[in-house]
Design a protein around this motif. Structure first.
Motif, PDB file in Angstrom:
ATOM      1  N   ALA A 174      59.620  25.193  46.229  1.00 39.09           N
ATOM      2  CA  ALA A 174      59.138  23.868  46.608  1.00 39.09           C
ATOM      3  C   ALA A 174      58.173  23.890  47.560  1.00 39.09           C
ATOM      4  O   ALA A 174      57.294  23.106  47.710  1.00 39.09           O
ATOM      5  CB  ALA A 174      60.542  23.120  47.271  1.00 39.09           C
ATOM      6  N   THR A 175      57.996  25.061  48.395  1.00 35.93           N
ATOM      7  CA  THR A 175      57.062  25.319  49.064  1.00 35.93           C
ATOM      8  C   THR A 175      56.468  26.679  48.977  1.00 35.93           C
ATOM      9  O   THR A 175      57.282  27.605  48.920  1.00 35.93           O
ATOM     10  CB  THR A 175      57.379  25.255  50.740  1.00 35.93           C
ATOM     11  N   TRP A 176      55.109  26.557  48.944  1.00 36.83           N
ATOM     12  CA  TRP A 176      54.632  27.938  48.722  1.00 36.83           C
ATOM     13  C   TRP A 176      54.400  28.839  49.891  1.00 36.83           C
ATOM     14  O   TRP A 176      53.846  28.059  51.069  1.00 36.83           O
ATOM     15  CB  TRP A 176      53.549  28.067  47.897  1.00 36.83           C
ATOM     16  N   PRO A 177      54.654  30.115  50.121  1.00 35.70           N
ATOM     17  CA  PRO A 177      54.458  30.824  51.404  1.00 35.70           C
ATOM     18  C   PRO A 177      52.971  30.732  51.645  1.00 35.70           C
ATOM     19  O   PRO A 177      52.300  30.848  50.561  1.00 35.70           O
ATOM     20  CB  PRO A 177      55.291  32.135  51.194  1.00 35.70           C
ATOM     21  N   GLU A 178      52.442  30.974  52.566  1.00 31.47           N
ATOM     22  CA  GLU A 178      51.187  31.069  52.868  1.00 31.47           C
ATOM     23  C   GLU A 178      50.568  32.465  52.156  1.00 31.47           C
ATOM     24  O   GLU A 178      51.278  33.322  52.365  1.00 31.47           O
ATOM     25  CB  GLU A 178      50.779  31.279  54.441  1.00 31.47           C
ATOM     26  N   SER A 179      49.389  32.441  52.047  1.00 28.84           N
ATOM     27  CA  SER A 179      48.873  33.692  51.289  1.00 28.84           C
ATOM     28  C   SER A 179      47.357  34.065  52.028  1.00 28.84           C
ATOM     29  O   SER A 179      46.461  33.095  52.500  1.00 28.84           O
ATOM     30  CB  SER A 179      48.469  33.427  49.979  1.00 28.84           C
ATOM     31  N   ASP A 180      46.775  35.254  51.898  1.00 25.33           N
ATOM     32  CA  ASP A 180      45.674  35.827  52.288  1.00 25.33           C
ATOM     33  C   ASP A 180      44.783  35.154  51.189  1.00 25.33           C
ATOM     34  O   ASP A 180      44.956  34.827  50.084  1.00 25.33           O
ATOM     35  CB  ASP A 180      45.470  37.141  52.119  1.00 25.33           C
ATOM     36  N   MET A 181      43.449  35.165  51.816  1.00 27.11           N
ATOM     37  CA  MET A 181      42.332  34.860  50.683  1.00 27.11           C
ATOM     38  C   MET A 181      42.001  36.094  50.137  1.00 27.11           C
ATOM     39  O   MET A 181      41.750  37.277  50.886  1.00 27.11           O
ATOM     40  CB  MET A 181      41.029  34.125  51.506  1.00 27.11           C
ATOM     41  N   LEU A 182      41.757  36.378  48.868  1.00 25.42           N
ATOM     42  CA  LEU A 182      41.277  37.578  48.268  1.00 25.42           C
ATOM     43  C   LEU A 182      40.070  38.141  49.045  1.00 25.42           C
ATOM     44  O   LEU A 182      39.917  39.342  49.347  1.00 25.42           O
ATOM     45  CB  LEU A 182      41.229  37.506  46.703  1.00 25.42           C
ATOM     46  N   ASP A 183      39.216  37.446  48.979  1.00 23.37           N
ATOM     47  CA  ASP A 183      37.921  37.761  49.602  1.00 23.37           C
ATOM     48  C   ASP A 183      37.895  38.424  50.988  1.00 23.37           C
ATOM     49  O   ASP A 183      37.243  39.266  51.274  1.00 23.37           O
ATOM     50  CB  ASP A 183      37.028  36.504  49.882  1.00 23.37           C
ATOM     51  N   SER A 184      38.954  37.715  51.925  1.00 21.65           N
ATOM     52  CA  SER A 184      39.053  38.485  53.076  1.00 21.65           C
ATOM     53  C   SER A 184      39.545  40.076  52.950  1.00 21.65           C
ATOM     54  O   SER A 184      39.551  40.613  54.041  1.00 21.65           O
ATOM     55  CB  SER A 184      40.111  37.693  53.953  1.00 21.65           C
ATOM     56  N   TRP A 185      39.958  40.381  51.927  1.00 21.83           N
ATOM     57  CA  TRP A 185      40.354  41.803  51.728  1.00 21.83           C
ATOM     58  C   TRP A 185      39.251  42.822  51.523  1.00 21.83           C
ATOM     59  O   TRP A 185      39.432  44.037  51.551  1.00 21.83           O
ATOM     60  CB  TRP A 185      41.373  42.015  50.598  1.00 21.83           C
ATOM     61  N   GLN A 186      38.106  42.165  51.058  1.00 21.38           N
ATOM     62  CA  GLN A 186      36.786  43.044  50.720  1.00 21.38           C
ATOM     63  C   GLN A 186      37.166  44.185  49.675  1.00 21.38           C
ATOM     64  O   GLN A 186      36.607  45.213  50.371  1.00 21.38           O
ATOM     65  CB  GLN A 186      36.319  43.334  52.048  1.00 21.38           C
ATOM     66  N   MET A 187      37.642  43.814  48.888  1.00 22.44           N
ATOM     67  CA  MET A 187      38.116  45.002  48.060  1.00 22.44           C
ATOM     68  C   MET A 187      36.806  45.886  47.383  1.00 22.44           C
ATOM     69  O   MET A 187      36.779  46.972  47.033  1.00 22.44           O
ATOM     70  CB  MET A 187      38.993  44.746  46.850  1.00 22.44           C
ATOM     71  N   GLY A 188      35.635  45.246  47.471  1.00 15.16           N
ATOM     72  CA  GLY A 188      34.326  45.621  46.686  1.00 15.16           C
ATOM     73  C   GLY A 188      33.524  46.307  47.591  1.00 15.16           C
ATOM     74  O   GLY A 188      32.510  46.981  47.366  1.00 15.16           O
ATOM     75  N   THR A 189      33.772  46.301  48.970  1.00 13.20           N
ATOM     76  CA  THR A 189      32.651  46.742  50.078  1.00 13.20           C
ATOM     77  C   THR A 189      32.112  48.067  49.686  1.00 13.20           C
ATOM     78  O   THR A 189      30.819  48.277  49.879  1.00 13.20           O
ATOM     79  CB  THR A 189      33.435  46.851  51.248  1.00 13.20           C
ATOM     80  N   ALA A 190      33.111  49.033  49.392  1.00 15.79           N
ATOM     81  CA  ALA A 190      32.503  50.467  49.211  1.00 15.79           C
ATOM     82  C   ALA A 190      31.908  50.543  48.063  1.00 15.79           C
ATOM     83  O   ALA A 190      31.108  51.625  47.725  1.00 15.79           O
ATOM     84  CB  ALA A 190      33.844  51.548  49.388  1.00 15.79           C
ATOM     85  N   MET A 191      31.644  49.639  47.033  1.00 12.16           N
ATOM     86  CA  MET A 191      31.032  49.967  45.841  1.00 12.16           C
ATOM     87  C   MET A 191      29.451  49.588  46.108  1.00 12.16           C
ATOM     88  O   MET A 191      28.528  50.027  45.280  1.00 12.16           O
ATOM     89  CB  MET A 191      31.430  48.697  44.938  1.00 12.16           C
ATOM     90  N   ARG A 192      29.297  48.835  47.173  1.00 15.71           N
ATOM     91  CA  ARG A 192      27.825  48.212  47.282  1.00 15.71           C
ATOM     92  C   ARG A 192      27.054  47.889  46.293  1.00 15.71           C
ATOM     93  O   ARG A 192      27.517  47.024  45.432  1.00 15.71           O
ATOM     94  CB  ARG A 192      27.117  49.664  48.112  1.00 15.71           C
ATOM     95  N   LYS A 193      25.874  48.238  46.053  1.00 15.08           N
ATOM     96  CA  LYS A 193      25.087  47.553  44.735  1.00 15.08           C
ATOM     97  C   LYS A 193      25.815  48.096  43.538  1.00 15.08           C
ATOM     98  O   LYS A 193      25.130  47.421  42.542  1.00 15.08           O
ATOM     99  CB  LYS A 193      23.581  47.717  45.321  1.00 15.08           C
ATOM    100  N   GLY A 194      26.239  49.169  43.414  1.00 15.28           N
ATOM    101  CA  GLY A 194      26.722  49.681  42.231  1.00 15.28           C
ATOM    102  C   GLY A 194      27.405  48.685  41.574  1.00 15.28           C
ATOM    103  O   GLY A 194      27.678  48.599  40.196  1.00 15.28           O
ATOM    104  N   ALA A 195      28.128  48.092  42.284  1.00 18.18           N
ATOM    105  CA  ALA A 195      29.182  46.914  41.668  1.00 18.18           C
ATOM    106  C   ALA A 195      28.483  46.064  40.568  1.00 18.18           C
ATOM    107  O   ALA A 195      28.995  45.826  39.710  1.00 18.18           O
ATOM    108  CB  ALA A 195      29.768  45.946  42.756  1.00 18.18           C
ATOM    109  N   GLU A 196      27.434  45.674  40.736  1.00 20.98           N
ATOM    110  CA  GLU A 196      26.733  44.724  39.845  1.00 20.98           C
ATOM    111  C   GLU A 196      26.253  45.374  38.626  1.00 20.98           C
ATOM    112  O   GLU A 196      26.526  44.775  37.484  1.00 20.98           O
ATOM    113  CB  GLU A 196      25.431  44.209  40.678  1.00 20.98           C
ATOM    114  N   ILE A 197      26.050  46.690  38.521  1.00 18.58           N
ATOM    115  CA  ILE A 197      25.753  47.408  37.525  1.00 18.58           C
ATOM    116  C   ILE A 197      27.227  47.770  36.692  1.00 18.58           C
ATOM    117  O   ILE A 197      27.190  47.455  35.405  1.00 18.58           O
ATOM    118  CB  ILE A 197      24.939  48.560  37.639  1.00 18.58           C
ATOM    119  N   VAL A 198      28.082  48.262  37.251  1.00 19.14           N
ATOM    120  CA  VAL A 198      29.295  48.627  36.761  1.00 19.14           C
ATOM    121  C   VAL A 198      29.770  47.475  36.007  1.00 19.14           C
ATOM    122  O   VAL A 198      30.600  47.481  34.975  1.00 19.14           O
ATOM    123  CB  VAL A 198      30.161  49.435  37.632  1.00 19.14           C
ATOM    124  N   ALA A 199      30.113  46.104  36.754  1.00 18.86           N
ATOM    125  CA  ALA A 199      30.546  44.864  36.308  1.00 18.86           C
ATOM    126  C   ALA A 199      30.059  44.540  34.989  1.00 18.86           C
ATOM    127  O   ALA A 199      30.957  43.956  34.143  1.00 18.86           O
ATOM    128  CB  ALA A 199      30.179  43.943  37.199  1.00 18.86           C
TER     129      ALA A 199
END
Ligand SMILES: Cc1cc2nc3c(=O)[nH]c(=O)nc-3n(C[C@H](O)[C@H](O)[C@H](O)COP(=O)(O)OP(=O)(O)OC[C@H]3O[C@@H](n4cnc5c(N)ncnc54)[C@H](O)[C@@H]3O)c2cc1C
Length: 473
Positions: A174-199
């Motif tokens: 009936a009510t959804w528990p609150e959730s973090d925003m995925l962006d706030s976890w910054q899962m891709g930070t350590a990939m830096r510019k490599g992410a664009e190429i690997v993606a």
């Protein structure tokens, strides 16, 4: 009407709805289901590439759930504390999840299960990540298998249940528990510019994984037994990326392989054998968890490995600048695509541990940081197999010669020409993209001269064999 108490589905490396016994168990009683993913220490410890890829998988899985009227709740913290808080907030009476088998997950899950049960909450773990639970495969004496071939002989005849259907809907609370925003976890930070190429090389999510399997089973599987050894061929399934995050189940892959075999496709049995290697890796990890961190054979502790990860030859290895074309091509493929062909993995691992006499743990850690298909069991087994320190390992004196391996498995030089730019008049797009992906601090340019070997095939082999012969075990 009083709402039934919800069930929490603790989502982990099972980012799929189809053939997911935990998802089915969660909705079996018609109770509301709250899918939750927890960013705990285990996630925090992941290497750059697998953490980033996991983030993409979560994003995709959240949309899959949204399409059937559900949500993926994201929470950060200690798993038990998060689950207890969610139980308190939602009134949930049960928590279900898919089992994991690496030692850290086993310790965490055991603690969580015991504590939740003490709280009066139903806590259930289900199979789903493997074809066979590791403890169900045993030798005649009740021991575990240390060698692959007898393991394969036992599991090949076993019945693997058909994959189960995906739930059509997950009843919402009936009510959804609150959730973090995925962006706030910054899962891709350590990939830096490599992410664009690997993606550009990824195929994320359940649908993409199924499409990948369908394409493979329709064509490449027929020639898989031979083509799988040639890195320039698109001859393998590339499903490791999806299996690593549970975007497809091993049962689904197994049954596709079986169907192909019954249709007379020659390579299908070899594909089943490779899926069984994945099982074997988990069998070993479950029964001897130290395989992930220390020499499986303790006598190897005395071997004079180089343990300096900043030694110049190790840096050259990481940067794909050893002067050995097969090794360098594979290391660059890894950096640009986030994966590496299996032949490449065997060659770079042999070169690091034998020609460069460097501890396999340095290679294992680099793979754990850079592979989008990083898998705790397959990576540990692969490195110890290559180094000679593991069970059923290639003997240390069997040193892969990267020059003759190149002549044999890349006879047309398509693979090395795809990945190496230096000295080529018209380097390939992929070879150039390596220089865009690497950190500027490496100071590499496609215009550099191709390096001379840091250790030649002959000198490295001689040194490794001398050290092996002089060993005290
Ligand atoms: C040093 C080293 C490190 C490795 N690290 C990993 C890793 O972190 N993650 C990973 O998934 N695999 C690892 N492997 C195993 C193997 O290289 C990859 O599974 C394979 O290259 C994935 O490509 P694919 O999906 O196209 O495989 P396919 O040839 O299509 O095989 C199908 C599936 O079988 C399984 N499989 C195939 N070969 C192996 C193997 N040798 N060991 C275990 N499972 C296998 C994989 O799940 C794979 O997706 C490693 C191998 C070595 C030598």
């Amino acid at each position: 009407m009083v709402e039934l108490s919800p069930v929490i589905w603790w989502v982990r490396r099972d980012l799929r709805l189809s053939d997911n016994p935990a998802a089915l168990a969660a909705c079996a009683g018609g109770r509301p289901v709250i899918p939750v993913f927890i960013h705990d220490d285990g996630v925090a410890r992941l290497g750059a590439a697998p953490k980033w890829r996991l983030g993409l998988g979560l994003e995709c899985f959240a949309s899959t759930l949204a399409r059937i009227g559900s949500r993926l709740v994201l929470r950060r913290g200690d798993a038990l504390e998060v689950l207890r808080a969610l139980v308190a907030q939602s009134g949930a009476g049960a928590v279900v999840w898919t089992r994991a088998y690496d030692p850290d997950s086993v310790a965490r899950d055991t603690r969580v299960k015991t504590a939740l049960k003490q709280d009066g909450i139903e806590a259930r773990s289900l199979a789903g990540h493997l074809l066979f639970e590791p403890w169900t495969v045993a030798t005649g004496q009740g021991a575990f298998y240390k060698v692959y071939t007898p393991f394969w002989k036992v599991v090949r005849t076993r019945e693997v249940p058909e994959p189960c259907a995906a739930p059509r809907a997950l009843p919402a609370p009936a009510t959804w528990p609150e959730s973090d925003m995925l962006d706030s976890w910054q899962m891709g930070t350590a990939m830096r510019k490599g992410a664009e190429i690997v993606a550009t090389h990824l195929r994320v999510g359940e649908e993409a994984a199924q499409a990948r399997l369908d394409e493979f089973a329709a064509s490449a599987i027929a020639d898989y037994a031979t083509a799988r050894d040639f890195p320039a061929c698109n001859g393998t399934s590339r499903l490791s990326e999806n299996l690593a995050y549970g975007e497809i189940s091993p049962r689904t892959c197994w049954h596709a392989g079986l169907r192909a075999m019954h249709e007379g496709k020659a390579g299908a049995e070899t594909f089943l054998k490779e899926l069984a290697w994945r099982e074997f890796a988990y069998h070993l990890l479950w029964h001897s968890p130290h395989i992930a961190t220390s020499n499986w054979r303790p006598e190897w502790d005395a071997f004079p490995w180089n343990t300096d990860e900043n030694a110049p030859e190790v840096i050259a290895w990481r940067q794909g600048r050893t002067g050995m074309e097969f090794v360098d091509a594979a290391m660059r493929e890894l950096f640009v695509t986030g994966t590496m062909h299996n032949r490449g993995r065997m060659i770079v691992a042999s070169y690091l541990t034998k020609h460069l006499m460097t501890h396999w743990r340095i290679g294992l850690d680099w793979f754990a940081d850079t592979l989008i298909d990083w898998d705790p069991a397959a990576n540990a087994m692969g490195w110890q197999w290559s180094a000679g320190s593991g069970p059923d390992a290639t003997p240390y004196f069997r040193v892969f010669n990267p020059v003759t391996q190149l002549a044999r498995f890349d006879p047309g030089r398509r693979y090395v020409d795809t990945w190496i730019a230096e000295g080529r008049r018209r380097p390939s797009r992929k070879a150039l993209s390596y220089f865009e992906a690497v950190p500027p601090s490496w100071g590499l340019s496609a215009q550099d001269a191709y390096p001379a070997p840091v250790v030649t095939a002959e000198a490295g082999r001689k040194r490794a064999l001398e050290a092996y012969q002089a060993r005290k075990f």
